[in-house]
Motif scaffolding. Structure first.
Motif, mmCIF file in Angstrom:
data_model
loop_
_atom_site.group_PDB
_atom_site.id
_atom_site.type_symbol
_atom_site.label_atom_id
_atom_site.label_comp_id
_atom_site.label_asym_id
_atom_site.label_seq_id
_atom_site.Cartn_x
_atom_site.Cartn_y
_atom_site.Cartn_z
ATOM 1 N N MET A 73 0.939 -1.229 0.022
ATOM 2 C CA MET A 73 0.012 -0.035 -0.037
ATOM 3 C C MET A 73 0.814 1.065 0.108
ATOM 4 N N ILE A 74 1.839 1.199 0.544
ATOM 5 C CA ILE A 74 2.904 2.523 0.741
ATOM 6 C C ILE A 74 3.370 2.700 -0.733
ATOM 7 N N VAL A 75 3.622 1.771 -1.446
ATOM 8 C CA VAL A 75 4.248 2.153 -2.725
ATOM 9 C C VAL A 75 3.002 2.699 -3.749
ATOM 10 N N ILE A 76 1.802 2.043 -3.565
ATOM 11 C CA ILE A 76 0.500 2.694 -4.221
ATOM 12 C C ILE A 76 0.261 4.034 -4.082
ATOM 13 N N GLY A 77 0.562 4.450 -2.588
ATOM 14 C CA GLY A 77 0.253 5.712 -2.063
ATOM 15 C C GLY A 77 1.407 6.560 -2.501
ATOM 16 N N LEU A 78 2.692 6.181 -2.520
ATOM 17 C CA LEU A 78 3.720 7.019 -3.177
ATOM 18 C C LEU A 78 3.357 7.174 -4.498
ATOM 19 N N ALA A 79 3.013 6.317 -5.246
ATOM 20 C CA ALA A 79 2.743 6.354 -6.844
ATOM 21 C C ALA A 79 1.645 7.667 -6.967
ATOM 22 N N SER A 80 0.477 7.390 -6.227
ATOM 23 C CA SER A 80 -0.502 8.374 -6.491
ATOM 24 C C SER A 80 0.025 9.872 -6.030
ATOM 25 N N VAL A 81 0.847 9.820 -4.954
ATOM 26 C CA VAL A 81 1.392 11.344 -4.775
ATOM 27 C C VAL A 81 2.125 11.737 -5.853
ATOM 28 N N ILE A 82 3.031 11.031 -6.402
ATOM 29 C CA ILE A 82 4.194 11.322 -7.290
ATOM 30 C C ILE A 82 3.509 11.710 -8.479
ATOM 31 N N ILE A 83 2.635 10.858 -9.097
ATOM 32 C CA ILE A 83 1.940 11.056 -10.172
ATOM 33 C C ILE A 83 0.945 12.273 -10.389
ATOM 34 N N GLY A 84 0.324 12.594 -9.405
ATOM 35 C CA GLY A 84 -0.575 13.836 -9.157
ATOM 36 C C GLY A 84 0.428 15.056 -9.475
ATOM 37 N N GLU A 85 1.375 15.010 -8.326
ATOM 38 C CA GLU A 85 2.361 16.244 -8.354
ATOM 39 C C GLU A 85 3.109 16.378 -9.793
ATOM 40 N N ALA A 86 3.328 15.477 -10.316
ATOM 41 C CA ALA A 86 3.860 15.412 -11.755
ATOM 42 C C ALA A 86 3.001 15.947 -12.787
ATOM 43 N N ILE A 87 1.689 15.576 -12.937
ATOM 44 C CA ILE A 87 0.808 16.307 -13.533
ATOM 45 C C ILE A 87 0.025 17.662 -13.290
ATOM 46 N N LEU A 88 -0.119 17.853 -12.070
ATOM 47 C CA LEU A 88 -0.699 19.043 -11.773
ATOM 48 C C LEU A 88 0.317 19.967 -10.783
ATOM 49 N N GLY A 89 1.370 19.398 -10.566
ATOM 50 C CA GLY A 89 2.354 20.273 -9.956
ATOM 51 C C GLY A 89 2.289 20.528 -8.448
ATOM 52 N N LYS A 90 3.322 21.219 -7.675
ATOM 53 C CA LYS A 90 2.947 21.735 -6.548
ATOM 54 C C LYS A 90 2.549 22.978 -6.410
ATOM 55 N N GLY A 91 2.104 23.501 -5.166
ATOM 56 C CA GLY A 91 1.521 24.637 -4.805
ATOM 57 C C GLY A 91 0.943 24.989 -3.631
ATOM 58 N N SER A 92 -0.211 25.370 -3.641
ATOM 59 C CA SER A 92 -1.009 25.539 -2.382
ATOM 60 C C SER A 92 -1.420 24.463 -1.864
ATOM 61 N N VAL A 93 -1.807 24.148 -0.538
ATOM 62 C CA VAL A 93 -2.218 22.790 -0.181
ATOM 63 C C VAL A 93 -3.480 22.364 -0.871
ATOM 64 N N PHE A 94 -4.555 23.193 -1.183
ATOM 65 C CA PHE A 94 -5.579 22.931 -2.117
ATOM 66 C C PHE A 94 -5.163 22.266 -3.304
ATOM 67 N N ARG A 95 -4.284 22.952 -4.067
ATOM 68 C CA ARG A 95 -3.862 22.186 -5.296
ATOM 69 C C ARG A 95 -3.238 20.965 -5.107
ATOM 70 N N THR A 96 -2.459 20.836 -3.951
ATOM 71 C CA THR A 96 -1.457 19.560 -3.862
ATOM 72 C C THR A 96 -2.364 18.415 -3.375
#
Length: 306
Positions: free
Chosen positions: A208-231
């Protein structure tokens, strides 16, 4: 292709179910900068507690709340091992993950529990709609919390512990709180996944930790980092996109269901390596541009001298 697009409701539903877990991983991985492997155990704990209570006649919503409390307790234990026991963060998570396997087996009493004949939180409603509402509420609550003084202190703890201590904040407390909230969300995800799939299994939390990391990394790669709302929005979208990518991978004829962990590993590798490659290419392009500008300027100065 059209047939695959028509079947996207399944991956989207799974993405929403696991989005709660991804948000929990985001808190430890990105905000606290804490490698918390408790996730694999607390996910199973959420499903185990919910399944046992539901099969014993407890209201499914109440059973889910108790499951969340169980996950939060696991997070507190990891936090105490790290902050009070002075055990390395990675090792604290590993110790709790191992301990939770036996605890979860004690809770369940057997390797798996069926929920096919029980009342669940979704009732007769399509899980995708219930989860959409739950994920939106949880996301907005997290956004609001991270804007409070306590939430800001928690965010600062991951950035610079020494600095936040100089302002009188107790970093031990914020670390324990962050781990508690994170594992509570992971257990929440485990509880709803168990109810959606109609069974709880002792091995459901593996990876599960790997799946969670994949979700976080993929999301940040596509939408980028910024405000808490955006992240947080990026994390939720990353969870959904991850499930769509996995579903698309299954369309490849020679891949089988047993290859899920391999697919996940490849997705994580690509998501981690791609930004580095892109950054390297940008730097190389900028270096070439500067070199060309310098040569042009040098040529002009030499021409002017003559």
């Amino acid at each position: 292709m059209l047939e695959f697009l028509m079947r996207l409701d399944g991956p989207i539903e799974l993405g929403l179910l696991y989005a709660l877990m991804a948000l929990g991983v985001y808190i430890t991985f990105r905000i606290l900068d804490f490698p918390d492997l408790t996730v694999d155990g607390s996910f199973t704990m959420g499903g185990a507690i919910a399944a046992v209570l539901i099969t014993n006649g407890t209201n499914p919503w109440l059973a889910t709340l108790v499951a969340i409390a169980g996950g939060m307790a696991a997070g507190v234990c990891t936090g105490l091992l790290h902050t009070k026991g002075k055990i390395n963060g990675l090792l604290s998570g590993i110790i709790m993950m191992i301990a939770l396997y036996s605890i979860n087996m004690r809770i369940m009493g057997k390797p798996n529990i069926s929920l096919s004949q029980e009342d669940i939180v979704f009732g007769s409603i399509d899980p995708i709609y219930v989860m959409l509402v739950i994920v939106i509420i949880v996301k907005l609550l997290l956004d609001a919390f991270f804007r409070t003084d306590l939430g800001l202190a928690l965010r600062a703890t991951g950035d610079n512990k020494r600095m936040i201590r100089s302002f009188g904040a107790n970093t031990d407390t914020t670390t324990i709180l962050g781990l508690s909230i994170s594992n509570g969300l992971v257990a929440f995800s485990g509880a709803v996944v168990a109810q959606q799939s109609s069974f709880a299994d002792i091995s459901s939390g593996i990876g599960m930790i790997v799946i969670g990391l994949a979700s976080v990394i993929i999301g940040e790669a596509i939408l980028g980092k910024g405000s808490v709302f955006r992240t947080t929005l990026a994390v939720v979208c990353g969870s959904i996109i991850y499930r769509i990518v996995v579903a698309a991978a299954y369309e490849i004829p020679w891949l089988e269901a047993s290859d899920l962990k391999l697919i996940t590993a490849v997705i994580v590798i690509v998501a981690l390596v791609l930004p580095t490659v892109q950054r390297s290419m940008r730097q190389r392009t900028q270096a070439k541009k500067r070199s060309t500008e310098l040569l042009t300027a040098q040529g002009k100065s030499e021409g002017g001298a003559f």
